[in-house]
Enzyme design. Structure first.
Site, PDB file in Angstrom:
ATOM      1  N   CYS A  86       0.835  -1.207   0.000  1.00 24.94           N
ATOM      2  CA  CYS A  86       0.000   0.000   0.000  1.00 24.94           C
ATOM      3  C   CYS A  86       0.874   1.263   0.000  1.00 24.94           C
ATOM      4  O   CYS A  86       1.479   1.579  -1.020  1.00 24.94           O
ATOM      5  CB  CYS A  86      -0.993  -0.014   1.169  1.00 24.94           C
TER       6      CYS A  86
ATOM      7  N   HIS B  31      -3.766  -5.046   0.388  1.00 26.61           N
ATOM      8  CA  HIS B  31      -3.286  -5.511   1.693  1.00 26.61           C
ATOM      9  C   HIS B  31      -3.433  -7.025   1.823  1.00 26.61           C
ATOM     10  O   HIS B  31      -4.443  -7.514   2.338  1.00 26.61           O
ATOM     11  CB  HIS B  31      -4.079  -4.838   2.818  1.00 26.61           C
TER      12      HIS B  31
ATOM     13  N   GLU C 284      -2.103  -8.809   3.913  1.00 20.22           N
ATOM     14  CA  GLU C 284      -2.035  -9.161   5.344  1.00 20.22           C
ATOM     15  C   GLU C 284      -3.348  -8.922   6.083  1.00 20.22           C
ATOM     16  O   GLU C 284      -3.529  -9.383   7.211  1.00 20.22           O
ATOM     17  CB  GLU C 284      -0.902  -8.363   6.022  1.00 20.22           C
TER      18      GLU C 284
END
Length: 247
Positions: A101, A191, A193
């Site tokens: 990001c 993202h 994660e």
């Protein structure tokens, strides 16, 4: 997390909320959970709080991960300028660097690209990303689909890549969802994660900081809860294989 194997560092560009600290051990904990393997050492440098590795420490690391941030990658805060200098150094040393990001955007800027506000505005939710033909070949050993879903939460984008950088993926919203620069640098706009809980918490934080309107928050929350699951495992494999030179 310590061991006798490889060593990695997370360059933390965000301030942990109390909720994320308590539930996940902060954003560092989230990345370690996704990327760390047995025998590795993982450290964190809170670069947004002006905590950077010393020059003599850089060499001990096999790779670095740059996180997301509430700051703009096109800003000129002291720590952002310092981070860009560090990234240029890591490039010259051919260190493996994965940017997520804000990390994706600041990598591009440090290497000579241009970033700015996304022309399509905020992108919050699950986005479908199309891998390029060359990236499909690059990741062929991973046996992952050429179309992947990922959680996104950003209002900035890479406008122009640095010379010699290559687009690896795009979406209907933005033209550069993923890029690579040589064999040692890769950026991902989304993202990999994040899970549903983290994004819903982040929507609340954006609302509290008046970065999005209440009507927008309700709309993206409802849309997100109805959307399909992101391809978390495929993204994890992709990030692991890049960072640990298994491609």
């Amino acid at each position: 997390m310590a061991g006798n194997g490889k060593r990695f560092a997370v360059l933390l560009c965000a301030e942990d909320s109390e909720y994320v600290k308590k539930k996940y051990g902060g954003y560092f904990g989230i990345f370690v959970r996704m990327l760390a393997e047995e025998g590795e050492t993982w450290d964190v440098y809170r670069v947004a709080a002006n905590e950077f590795p010393e020059d003599e420490e850089i060499g001990i690391y096999d790779g670095f991960v740059i996180t997301g941030s509430c700051n703009d990658a096109h800003g000129n805060d002291v720590w952002i300028c310092k981070l860009m200098n560090l990234l240029k150094k890591l490039d010259s040393m051919k260190k493996k660097v994965l940017g997520i990001c804000f990390g994706h955007q600041i990598l591009s800027r440090a290497l000579g690209g241009k970033t700015g506000r996304a022309r399509s505005g905020w992108d919050i939710g699950v986005t479908t990303v199309q891998l390029s033909t060359s990236s499909s070949k690059c990741f062929s050993s991973l046996k992952i689909p050429t179309v992947l879903s990922i959680i996104e939460c950003h209002r900035d984008e890479i406008r122009e890549l640095p010379p010699k950088a290559e687009v690896l993926a795009w979406s209907d919203k933005i033209g550069i969802e993923m890029f690579r620069y040589g064999d040692h640098i890769m950026g991902i706009q989304g993202h990999p994660e994040y899970n549903q809980d983290i994004l819903l918490h982040l929507i609340d934080r954006l609302l509290q900081r008046n970065l999005i309107l209440d009507s927008h928050a309700k709309e993206v929350r409802a849309k997100f809860l109805e959307s399909h699951e992101p391809d978390k495992e495929a993204w994890r494999k992709l990030c692991l294989s890049f960072l640990k030179a298994r491609l």
